[in-house]
Design an enzyme around this catalytic site. Sequence first.
Site, PDB file in Angstrom:
ATOM      1  N   GLU A 138     -20.395  -6.635  35.111  1.00 27.21           N
ATOM      2  CA  GLU A 138     -21.599  -6.828  33.873  1.00 27.21           C
ATOM      3  C   GLU A 138     -21.598  -6.072  32.273  1.00 27.21           C
ATOM      4  OE1 GLU A 138     -25.301  -7.327  34.828  1.00 27.21           O
ATOM      5  OE2 GLU A 138     -24.224  -8.744  36.593  1.00 27.21           O
TER       6      GLU A 138
ATOM      7  N   SER B  17     -17.281  -0.947  29.700  1.00 25.98           N
ATOM      8  CA  SER B  17     -18.159   0.714  28.982  1.00 25.98           C
ATOM      9  C   SER B  17     -17.869   0.515  27.813  1.00 25.98           C
ATOM     10  CB  SER B  17     -17.030   1.239  29.303  1.00 25.98           C
ATOM     11  OG  SER B  17     -17.432   1.863  31.067  1.00 25.98           O
TER      12      SER B  17
ATOM     13  N   GLN C 166     -11.156  14.690  46.168  1.00 26.22           N
ATOM     14  CA  GLN C 166      -9.900  15.285  46.063  1.00 26.22           C
ATOM     15  C   GLN C 166     -10.565  16.706  46.938  1.00 26.22           C
ATOM     16  OE1 GLN C 166      -7.539  14.802  43.606  1.00 26.22           O
ATOM     17  NE2 GLN C 166      -6.899  17.179  43.818  1.00 26.22           N
TER      18      GLN C 166
END
Lengths: 141, 389
Positions: free
Chosen positions: B368, B371, B341
């Site tokens: 892996e 979340s 940004q």
Amino acid sequence: MRIRKPWTPWDNSIDYKTLPGAMGVFEIADSKQKTIYIGKASGKSPFGLRGELFLCFGDKSDFDGQNWIHPRMGQPLPVIREHAAYFRYEVNHMYYSRWIEILTRFNEDHGRLPTGNLEDSEVIPKLGRYHWKTKESGTEN
Amino acid sequence: MVDFRISDEQKLIIDNVRRLIREEIRPLEEDLDPDAFSLPPSEKDRLVSMVKEMGLYQMDVPTEYGGPGIDIVTRTLVAEELSQHRAGLYAPAYGVFGHGPPGQLYNATDEQKEKYLWPVIRGEKSAFFGLSEPSGGSDPARAIKTRGIKDGDDWVINGGKLWNSGADTADFGIVYVRTDPSKGREGISAFLIDTETPGFRVERLVQVLRAHYTTELSFTDMRIPSQNLLGKEGGGFALANEYLSMQRIPYSATGLGVAILAHEMAMDWAKQRETFGQPLANRQAIQWMLVDNEIDIRTGRWACLQAADLAHRGEPFRFESSMAKLVATEGAGRVVDRSMQIFGGLGMSKDLPLERWYRELRIRRIGEGPSEVQRIVMARDLLNIRSGS
């Protein structure tokens, strides 16, 4: 898998605006539609697929006065200069891994890379194995 | 109170790695494709020799197997340095520090070590990891459908795997197979499978957001000798779990590395880029983005080092490892997003590595263990709930 689009014969009168300036992968074939080169228009390619395809066929036209000429225009690989007749392409943001996929498939089916890629100085990453062949095996299509 | 000051030895290692990344790897990337994930062989050989001279080759290999014996805290600090270049997230230093064997191989028999472990350590063979299937990856105890049936001295394996990075170029893989359908996780066994075994196929290279593809595999009546069973029959899941928790820590720190570099780039740009007569760095909107970057990086680093410290001391670290994975990968994604940004249009282009990190960091929130699964793991520990309940 290889690019699934049909081969298109190169026409020197092609309007360059009909070819995408995007990143992607492409294949070049000889007059018998045998693949002679598997290429990519990378994030560094000036003019994207449009520039790379014109680079392959560029010595067949006069590009004087064009304002978007590829810096290496007029210097295609020898096998492309002599035999390129058809092309097909695929716009693809993941051009690098897709390029490797197409090279791997060709290499597995034919036991070698296309002639143009063997001539090319670009280093190709270590290619893997599928451990099976397609019906294209041995046909060089 | 945890002391995170680094020792002189750690500083020396970090400085050596940092110098190699900045003075050797980054200049080479100028001439590589923006999505490249490997170096030309001559350059790779040259850098591997340099790394060997540093004594850091195969840094994940324990001393008893000839490695430098780097502890998990130092390894985490090094991971943060190794990824600070364009391809760094999924190809840290382009592998010039060596690809250590999958940790599960240290549990192998002497015969298996001779055939699989040692060749990987010597750099002669490479391995893939086959756990996830089309039916799922986050809950392998239930999702694994690949079936192994004992037949004389062999196991006959049928099924398939998905998301197996490097399986097309590997010599063998550690593949998790259901050998007893009447049991849950105790019915899963690990096998060492040569990729030349009849019945083994790479069905396709799967194109994903990151620069490197992954694979889909199929196994058809693949006969695997009993001596290729890794660990005990039914002990595959425990074997996988043990190493996944440990690997999660440097994996998380790797994400922080690219966040650090993105943040440095954004700060430099904010100081030099002027709008309406002032540098971007003078704008409060930009200052807050940079401060939020710094907070995300420091929070992620703290979480990674705490997990590594507990693991190093032999204390339980599963909760902290999951927290590090979640905090570091999500935070790194935000840092790269803010940095893009700040760069504006340039941040979207292939001229800078930000767009590649942006794509690849999105995968890190899934790879892996997503979340959400990390939160499940932490919730189980918090609430003392047995897994599978």
